[in-house]
Scaffold this active site. Structure first.
Site, PDB file in Angstrom:
ATOM      1  N   HIS A 179       5.284  22.431  11.661  1.00 64.20           N
ATOM      2  CA  HIS A 179       6.217  22.625  10.539  1.00 64.20           C
ATOM      3  C   HIS A 179       7.195  23.628  10.801  1.00 64.20           C
ATOM      4  CE1 HIS A 179       3.210  25.925   9.394  1.00 64.20           C
ATOM      5  NE2 HIS A 179       4.318  26.656   9.086  1.00 64.20           N
TER       6      HIS A 179
ATOM      7  N   ALA B  87       0.947  -1.219   0.063  1.00 61.79           N
ATOM      8  CA  ALA B  87       0.075   0.018  -0.027  1.00 61.79           C
ATOM      9  C   ALA B  87       0.928   1.248  -0.026  1.00 61.79           C
ATOM     10  CB  ALA B  87      -0.704  -0.103   1.105  1.00 61.79           C
ATOM     11  N   TRP B  88       0.446   2.353  -0.832  1.00 59.27           N
ATOM     12  CA  TRP B  88       1.090   3.527  -0.832  1.00 59.27           C
ATOM     13  C   TRP B  88       0.303   4.713  -1.360  1.00 59.27           C
ATOM     14  CZ3 TRP B  88       5.858   3.168  -4.360  1.00 59.27           C
ATOM     15  CH2 TRP B  88       5.874   2.538  -5.540  1.00 59.27           C
TER      16      TRP B  88
ATOM     17  N   HIS C  32       8.027  37.070  11.554  1.00 55.88           N
ATOM     18  CA  HIS C  32       8.276  36.361  10.450  1.00 55.88           C
ATOM     19  C   HIS C  32       9.578  37.236   9.741  1.00 55.88           C
ATOM     20  CE1 HIS C  32       4.842  33.840  10.696  1.00 55.88           C
ATOM     21  NE2 HIS C  32       5.403  32.879   9.844  1.00 55.88           N
TER      22      HIS C  32
ATOM     23  N   HIS D   7       3.762  24.568   4.483  1.00 59.18           N
ATOM     24  CA  HIS D   7       3.550  25.154   5.864  1.00 59.18           C
ATOM     25  C   HIS D   7       2.195  24.516   6.613  1.00 59.18           C
ATOM     26  CE1 HIS D   7       6.503  28.000   5.608  1.00 59.18           C
ATOM     27  NE2 HIS D   7       6.563  27.654   4.311  1.00 59.18           N
TER      28      HIS D   7
ATOM     29  N   ASP E 148       9.469  26.770   9.422  1.00 60.41           N
ATOM     30  CA  ASP E 148       9.662  27.967   8.554  1.00 60.41           C
ATOM     31  C   ASP E 148      11.226  28.027   8.541  1.00 60.41           C
ATOM     32  OD1 ASP E 148       7.172  28.374   8.829  1.00 60.41           O
ATOM     33  OD2 ASP E 148       7.226  30.250   9.928  1.00 60.41           O
TER      34      ASP E 148
ATOM     35  N   HIS F 138      11.158  31.575   3.641  1.00 56.23           N
ATOM     36  CA  HIS F 138      10.013  31.781   3.715  1.00 56.23           C
ATOM     37  C   HIS F 138       9.379  33.094   3.581  1.00 56.23           C
ATOM     38  CE1 HIS F 138       5.624  31.225   4.437  1.00 56.23           C
ATOM     39  NE2 HIS F 138       5.617  31.526   5.747  1.00 56.23           N
TER      40      HIS F 138
HETATM   41 MN    MN Z   1       4.845  28.623   8.460  1.00 67.01          MN
END
Ligand code: MN
Length: 263
Positions: free
Chosen positions: A78, A65-66, A212, A74, A80, A84
């Site tokens: 997750h 199975a796959w 950010h 994101h 950054d 980004h």
């Molecule tokens: Mn992000």
């Protein structure tokens, strides 16, 4: 020197074997229902996880199975990468991040009570300096982890994103704290339980999305949607962050662990 190193790694292995070092999974389970950020128009949005079957023990592949995954970089827990953000566009992609930035001391700043009282709580330089007065200066390669209790909302997208009439209301650093984290201490990154490293109100700050802007612009990293920060001591744990080594990647779904001394 090399025998000292062997001894130190040996002590860690002994601690894992006898249970005096615990492994805490800091990762939220990733599924089709994992919340993703929702930007207002006119901005484009990221897809959440979806899966298409390639075969499942059938005539397309009798013993295996796959699946093919479709997922934004994101989504879920997750990382950054610096590229980004436009301020970090000449910095590292995910594949170029030195592993030394992905393993380091976990420094927990606990704002759970403050966030319960005010879901849009803004972390300040005073908070960070008070943390240092109690726990010592943030060390080289530290990961600053903002503990807020937000993980209790992680399986309920509306509660997790918490978008009201004034936009998203989630905790994160203010502009001065963002600048301090980016430039005043030699940290590797900042981690949070919420959907993004900036506060929900950060889009209206100057600069917009200051963490950010400043942190990624300074070549440092972000880590979101963390779990189990309530199981970490304020200092003394080691964090291990494992993104895909994605060439050109601006971010990556990641597994994150903490090694925590018990007792
Ligand atoms: Mn992000």
């Amino acid at each position: 020197m090399s025998s000292t190193r062997t001894t130190q790694v040996g002590a860690l292995l002994e601690g894992l074997a006898d249970g005096s070092v615990e492994i805490v999974d800091l990762t939220q389970p990733l599924s089709e229902s994992t919340p993703v950020i929702k930007l207002p128009p006119p901005f484009a949005n990221t897809p959440r996880l979806s899966r298409e079957e390639i075969s499942r023990y059938d005539n397309r592949g009798p013993a295996w199975a796959w699946y093919t995954l479709t997922i934004g970089e994101h989504a879920g827990t997750h990382l950054d990468a610096p590229i980004h953000w436009i301020t970090g566009k000449d910095g590292a992609d995910v594949a170029s991040i030195p592993p030394s930035m992905l393993i380091g001391p976990a420094c927990v700043v606990d704002k759970t009570a403050e966030t319960e009282a005010n879901p849009g709580y803004l972390l300040t330089v005073d908070d960070l300096e008070a943390w240092e007065a109690e726990n010592g200066r943030l060390p080289e390669r530290a990961w600053v982890l903002m503990r807020t209790g937000w993980q209790s909302r992680a399986q309920d997208e509306a509660a997790f994103l918490n978008v009201g009439q004034n936009g998203p209301e989630t905790p994160g650093p203010d502009v001065d704290a963002s600048r301090w984290l980016a430039h005043e201490r030699p940290i590797s990154g900042f981690g949070t339980e919420t959907v993004g490293i900036d506060a929900g109100a950060g889009g209206g700050f100057d600069p917009p999305f200051p963490l950010h802007n400043l942190l990624l612009g300074a070549g440092r990293l972000g880590l979101t949607q963390l779990a189990n920060l309530d199981r970490l001591p304020i200092t003394g744990a080691l964090i291990v962050v494992s993104p895909l080594r994605l060439v050109g990647g601006t971010g990556s779904p990641s597994r994150a662990f903490a090694l925590v001394p018990k007792g």
